[in-house]
Design a protein around this motif. Sequence first.
Motif, PDB file in Angstrom:
ATOM      1  N   ASP A 462       0.844  -1.216   0.000  1.00 24.62           N
ATOM      2  CA  ASP A 462       0.000   0.000   0.000  1.00 24.62           C
ATOM      3  C   ASP A 462       0.870   1.254   0.000  1.00 24.62           C
ATOM      4  OD1 ASP A 462      -2.223  -1.552  -0.049  1.00 24.62           O
ATOM      5  OD2 ASP A 462      -2.673  -1.379   2.106  1.00 24.62           O
ATOM      6  N   ALA A 463       1.956   1.223   0.788  1.00 20.91           N
ATOM      7  CA  ALA A 463       2.876   2.373   0.826  1.00 20.91           C
ATOM      8  C   ALA A 463       3.550   2.547  -0.528  1.00 20.91           C
ATOM      9  CB  ALA A 463       3.925   2.163   1.921  1.00 20.91           C
ATOM     10  N   VAL A 464       3.868   1.418  -1.175  1.00 20.68           N
ATOM     11  CA  VAL A 464       4.498   1.470  -2.508  1.00 20.68           C
ATOM     12  C   VAL A 464       3.527   2.099  -3.511  1.00 20.68           C
ATOM     13  CG1 VAL A 464       5.319   0.027  -4.437  1.00 20.68           C
ATOM     14  CG2 VAL A 464       6.053  -0.473  -2.101  1.00 20.68           C
ATOM     15  N   THR A 465       2.258   1.688  -3.452  1.00 20.89           N
ATOM     16  CA  THR A 465       1.245   2.242  -4.367  1.00 20.89           C
ATOM     17  C   THR A 465       1.120   3.748  -4.168  1.00 20.89           C
ATOM     18  OG1 THR A 465       0.076   0.134  -4.185  1.00 20.89           O
ATOM     19  CG2 THR A 465      -1.127   1.935  -5.183  1.00 20.89           C
ATOM     20  N   GLN A 466       1.183   4.200  -2.908  1.00 22.00           N
ATOM     21  CA  GLN A 466       1.095   5.643  -2.626  1.00 22.00           C
ATOM     22  C   GLN A 466       2.305   6.381  -3.207  1.00 22.00           C
ATOM     23  OE1 GLN A 466       0.586   5.908   1.653  1.00 22.00           O
ATOM     24  NE2 GLN A 466      -1.280   4.647   1.559  1.00 22.00           N
ATOM     25  N   ALA A 467       3.508   5.782  -3.061  1.00 23.46           N
ATOM     26  CA  ALA A 467       4.722   6.402  -3.602  1.00 23.46           C
ATOM     27  C   ALA A 467       4.654   6.488  -5.128  1.00 23.46           C
ATOM     28  CB  ALA A 467       5.956   5.600  -3.177  1.00 23.46           C
ATOM     29  N   VAL A 468       4.102   5.439  -5.750  1.00 25.82           N
ATOM     30  CA  VAL A 468       3.936   5.421  -7.213  1.00 25.82           C
ATOM     31  C   VAL A 468       2.967   6.531  -7.638  1.00 25.82           C
ATOM     32  CG1 VAL A 468       2.871   4.066  -9.088  1.00 25.82           C
ATOM     33  CG2 VAL A 468       4.561   3.006  -7.579  1.00 25.82           C
ATOM     34  N   THR A 469       1.874   6.701  -6.886  1.00 24.76           N
ATOM     35  CA  THR A 469       0.889   7.751  -7.186  1.00 24.76           C
ATOM     36  C   THR A 469       1.545   9.126  -7.128  1.00 24.76           C
ATOM     37  OG1 THR A 469      -0.860   6.361  -6.239  1.00 24.76           O
ATOM     38  CG2 THR A 469      -1.365   8.708  -6.504  1.00 24.76           C
ATOM     39  N   ARG A 470       2.417   9.336  -6.112  1.00 26.46           N
ATOM     40  CA  ARG A 470       3.096  10.638  -5.980  1.00 26.46           C
ATOM     41  C   ARG A 470       4.032  10.881  -7.174  1.00 26.46           C
ATOM     42  NH1 ARG A 470       3.377   8.956  -0.554  1.00 26.46           N
ATOM     43  NH2 ARG A 470       5.571   8.318  -0.740  1.00 26.46           N
ATOM     44  N   ALA A 471       4.755   9.845  -7.576  1.00 28.78           N
ATOM     45  CA  ALA A 471       5.693   9.984  -8.702  1.00 28.78           C
ATOM     46  C   ALA A 471       4.936  10.335  -9.983  1.00 28.78           C
ATOM     47  CB  ALA A 471       6.481   8.686  -8.891  1.00 28.78           C
ATOM     48  N   ILE A 472       3.795   9.672 -10.203  1.00 27.23           N
ATOM     49  CA  ILE A 472       2.993   9.952 -11.407  1.00 27.23           C
ATOM     50  C   ILE A 472       2.457  11.379 -11.352  1.00 27.23           C
ATOM     51  CG2 ILE A 472       0.833   9.341 -12.603  1.00 27.23           C
ATOM     52  CD1 ILE A 472       1.477   6.377 -11.819  1.00 27.23           C
ATOM     53  N   GLY A 473       2.111  11.826 -10.143  1.00 27.14           N
ATOM     54  CA  GLY A 473       1.638  13.203  -9.961  1.00 27.14           C
ATOM     55  C   GLY A 473       2.703  14.230 -10.335  1.00 27.14           C
ATOM     56  N   ARG A 474       3.976  13.848 -10.229  1.00 29.95           N
ATOM     57  CA  ARG A 474       5.090  14.754 -10.602  1.00 29.95           C
ATOM     58  C   ARG A 474       5.434  14.639 -12.094  1.00 29.95           C
ATOM     59  NH1 ARG A 474       7.223  12.512  -5.696  1.00 29.95           N
ATOM     60  NH2 ARG A 474       8.588  11.117  -6.900  1.00 29.95           N
ATOM     61  N   GLY A 475       4.623  13.842 -12.825  1.00 30.64           N
ATOM     62  CA  GLY A 475       4.885  13.706 -14.262  1.00 30.64           C
ATOM     63  C   GLY A 475       5.878  12.614 -14.611  1.00 30.64           C
ATOM     64  N   GLU A 476       6.183  11.737 -13.631  1.00 30.79           N
ATOM     65  CA  GLU A 476       7.124  10.640 -13.908  1.00 30.79           C
ATOM     66  C   GLU A 476       6.349   9.394 -14.355  1.00 30.79           C
ATOM     67  OE1 GLU A 476       9.767  10.249 -10.478  1.00 30.79           O
ATOM     68  OE2 GLU A 476       9.514  12.388 -10.074  1.00 30.79           O
ATOM     69  N   ARG A 477       7.079   8.442 -14.952  1.00 30.53           N
ATOM     70  CA  ARG A 477       6.441   7.203 -15.397  1.00 30.53           C
ATOM     71  C   ARG A 477       7.016   6.010 -14.631  1.00 30.53           C
ATOM     72  NH1 ARG A 477       6.982   8.872 -21.439  1.00 30.53           N
ATOM     73  NH2 ARG A 477       6.692  11.001 -20.686  1.00 30.53           N
ATOM     74  N   VAL A 478       6.209   4.948 -14.563  1.00 34.16           N
ATOM     75  CA  VAL A 478       6.531   3.828 -13.668  1.00 34.16           C
ATOM     76  C   VAL A 478       6.379   2.488 -14.393  1.00 34.16           C
ATOM     77  CG1 VAL A 478       5.873   2.654 -11.509  1.00 34.16           C
ATOM     78  CG2 VAL A 478       5.715   5.171 -11.679  1.00 34.16           C
ATOM     79  N   THR A 554      11.034   6.651 -13.994  1.00 34.24           N
ATOM     80  CA  THR A 554      11.937   6.838 -12.843  1.00 34.24           C
ATOM     81  C   THR A 554      11.711   5.820 -11.727  1.00 34.24           C
ATOM     82  OG1 THR A 554      10.367   8.349 -11.824  1.00 34.24           O
ATOM     83  CG2 THR A 554      12.059   9.342 -13.243  1.00 34.24           C
ATOM     84  N   VAL A 555      10.641   5.027 -11.835  1.00 36.27           N
ATOM     85  CA  VAL A 555      10.357   4.055 -10.774  1.00 36.27           C
ATOM     86  C   VAL A 555      10.195   2.671 -11.403  1.00 36.27           C
ATOM     87  CG1 VAL A 555       8.809   3.388  -8.887  1.00 36.27           C
ATOM     88  CG2 VAL A 555       9.203   5.820  -9.374  1.00 36.27           C
ATOM     89  N   MET A 556      10.843   1.689 -10.798  1.00 36.29           N
ATOM     90  CA  MET A 556      10.698   0.288 -11.216  1.00 36.29           C
ATOM     91  C   MET A 556      10.273  -0.498  -9.985  1.00 36.29           C
ATOM     92  SD  MET A 556      11.109  -2.406 -13.268  1.00 36.29           S
ATOM     93  CE  MET A 556      11.929  -1.759 -14.709  1.00 36.29           C
ATOM     94  N   VAL A 557       9.049  -1.051 -10.013  1.00 37.48           N
ATOM     95  CA  VAL A 557       8.573  -1.904  -8.922  1.00 37.48           C
ATOM     96  C   VAL A 557       8.668  -3.353  -9.413  1.00 37.48           C
ATOM     97  CG1 VAL A 557       6.643  -2.491  -7.417  1.00 37.48           C
ATOM     98  CG2 VAL A 557       6.977  -0.108  -8.145  1.00 37.48           C
ATOM     99  N   ILE A 558       9.322  -4.216  -8.643  1.00 36.31           N
ATOM    100  CA  ILE A 558       9.422  -5.634  -9.021  1.00 36.31           C
ATOM    101  C   ILE A 558       8.817  -6.466  -7.891  1.00 36.31           C
ATOM    102  CG2 ILE A 558      10.951  -7.533  -9.684  1.00 36.31           C
ATOM    103  CD1 ILE A 558      12.974  -5.420 -10.624  1.00 36.31           C
ATOM    104  N   GLU A 559       7.683  -7.084  -8.197  1.00 39.65           N
ATOM    105  CA  GLU A 559       7.014  -7.922  -7.196  1.00 39.65           C
ATOM    106  C   GLU A 559       7.697  -9.274  -7.087  1.00 39.65           C
ATOM    107  OE1 GLU A 559       2.720  -8.496  -6.720  1.00 39.65           O
ATOM    108  OE2 GLU A 559       2.515  -6.964  -8.266  1.00 39.65           O
ATOM    109  N   HIS A 560       7.748  -9.813  -5.888  1.00 32.59           N
ATOM    110  CA  HIS A 560       8.372 -11.122  -5.642  1.00 32.59           C
ATOM    111  C   HIS A 560       9.782 -11.168  -6.234  1.00 32.59           C
ATOM    112  CE1 HIS A 560       5.333 -13.456  -3.544  1.00 32.59           C
ATOM    113  NE2 HIS A 560       4.433 -12.858  -4.299  1.00 32.59           N
TER     114      HIS A 560
END
Length: 693
Positions: A462-478, A554-560
């Motif tokens: 959930d914290a990761v999803t929030q951080a991703v939302t903030r990055a997208i809000g700054r115009g970054e891609r994930v 600017t963000v790479m999330v890798i699950e498992h």
Amino acid sequence: MRPEVLFPLFAPVTALPGIGKRTAALIAKLAGPRVVDLLWHLPTGIIDRGFSPPIAAAPSGVVATFTARVMEHLPPDRARRPYKVVVSDDSGSLALVYFHARPEYLMRILPVGETRVISGRVEHYGDEIQITHPDHVATPAEAAELPRIEPVYGLTAGLTPKPLAKAVAAALDRAPALGEWIDPAYLAHNHWPDWRAALGAAHAPENEAALEADATARRRLAYDELLANQLALALVRAHMRRRPGRAITGDGGSRRRVRDALPFRLTGAQDRAIGEIEADMAAPARMVRLLQGDVGSGKTIVALMAMLIAVEAGAQAALMAPTELLARQHLGTIAPLAEAAGLRAAVLTGRDKGKARDAMLRDLAGGAIDLLIGTHAVFQKGVQFKTLALAVIDEQHKFGVHQRLDLQAKGKAVDLLVMTATPIPRTLTLTAYGDMEVSRLDEKPAGRRAVHTAVLPLARIDAVTQAVTRAIGRGERVYWVCPLVAESESVDLAAAEDRFADLEQGMAARVGLVHGRMKGPARDRTMAAFAAGDIDLLVATTVVEVGVDVPEATVMVIEHAERFGLAQLHQLRGRIGRGRRESTCLLLYAPPLNQVARARLDILRETEDGFRIAEQDLKLRGAGELLGTRQSGLPEFRLADLVAHGDLLDAARDDVKMIHDRDPDLETPRGTALRTLLYLFERDAAISYLRSG
């Protein structure tokens, strides 16, 4: 022709006494279909039958040997119950338990009133001490001949230890005495036995230490295998150098114009690699060079400079990529630079059809296209060049050797440059690419920013999803990479589709999904939309090459992340950190982590050096799993361990240099033995490269 002395080893295992079709099929599945495969199937453990306590004192779970009198036979009173034979010594009694027993056979080997020596694993079942299906039942006279220590071999379902041990013993009986192929001084220095004695010792370990990679017999056999590997590669390389080539030199004009058009300066490593390639191409022999560089180290520009040398010499160059996505990405980088130099670059993939394709093929055959970038479609018969002088192959491990040759066959005396973005440890480079010269790009281009890597438990998603939302809000891609669930695309896809649905529903963002089962055009459209900024968050499976260069990502999330190999994690991380903003890679894991997974994630957090990561990956996983030997074209070693035997690889390489200087055609007595070695380890093809045949 394979030497006659080796014929008994290359016979099918059915040639061994007592091996029928059913057992042969199981042995083939486990080790291989021929006698020689059993020789390479070394023991993984030992059973010590020297422990001989009184029956009453025998602990549970250990292998023990007893001398006891047979007291009585207890046939089962109803179906599915075991047959028991009670034996005893002065301290107590022991039940021998048999399922699906043949009573007449048990009566014969265990007659009441006789003394027998019995060996097997002890179990305590309530108050009863038992051995289920003893390993050995023998008379005292026969027992004197039983080995105290027995080797334990890896098995497969349906194959039991006895027939396998019998087959291995029969295979060893067939092993001939062979001429010595190791340098006498090196053999004496290491106190090694001859090949046949080493084989016998490796299959008859006297203790646990004899099972280790550094045991004398195992080191000797590992050296034999590495020597065969290095000698074969040296013969291939010598053959390539002797093949007629042509000197390809240019005036440097196109290269100067491209350098002037670049918005950055090349790194020292790039300049060094270009210099090495230039020298190779200018020589009369054919170039066969490997260019190793981390993700983002600038291999494409080095390849372009090599291709420009060919064009300056009045010829054409081709670059092969494993996927359409990667081919079009290379075109995006190369086409504007080629245009600046007044040259024409084109792309050819399986998707190109009809009149446009026909027109392009006419231009290629007529010489109007200078640089061709393509996928496997370039191998097709109808694709002809006017004068192809250089073939570049990207992501070398995705292509087979025959495909390399197919591309080179499109021209005369074509130089070859192969590239890989998978950093390969030095030992693997020597064993897999020893027939090539190697250039390494070990610097990052200016402007590439460090990527911050964090390791988090999945519970914090959930914290990761929030951080991703903030990055997208700054115009970054994930990028959001979904777990490697299984070796099944459908299972991986289901995981990605579930995550895509969750994120699309739970976030005020434009979310896209790419996976290996999508058709090329649909996948390209999604990737293009992500690159253009029409998609903020790209969910992907690992099947897809997330190969587009998107500086805004600017963000790479890798699950498992614990399910991925180090090299794969490093490759994925390399997709970010390409722009001016800070980038973050978030590795999500499911606790508890085992020791290897923790070490893998720790090294990734510590460093971005791909070569250091690759060396660590080799130590943690071993060579076989590193790139996946089958798909990477890496040799599979049966006896050598590249982590434990790295010093032997260096020694073999040095020895091969000496052999090449003193006896290049292998005509001396040692040379004859070396030919036998090549046949023994099935490097037969290399022998055809000897000048004397």
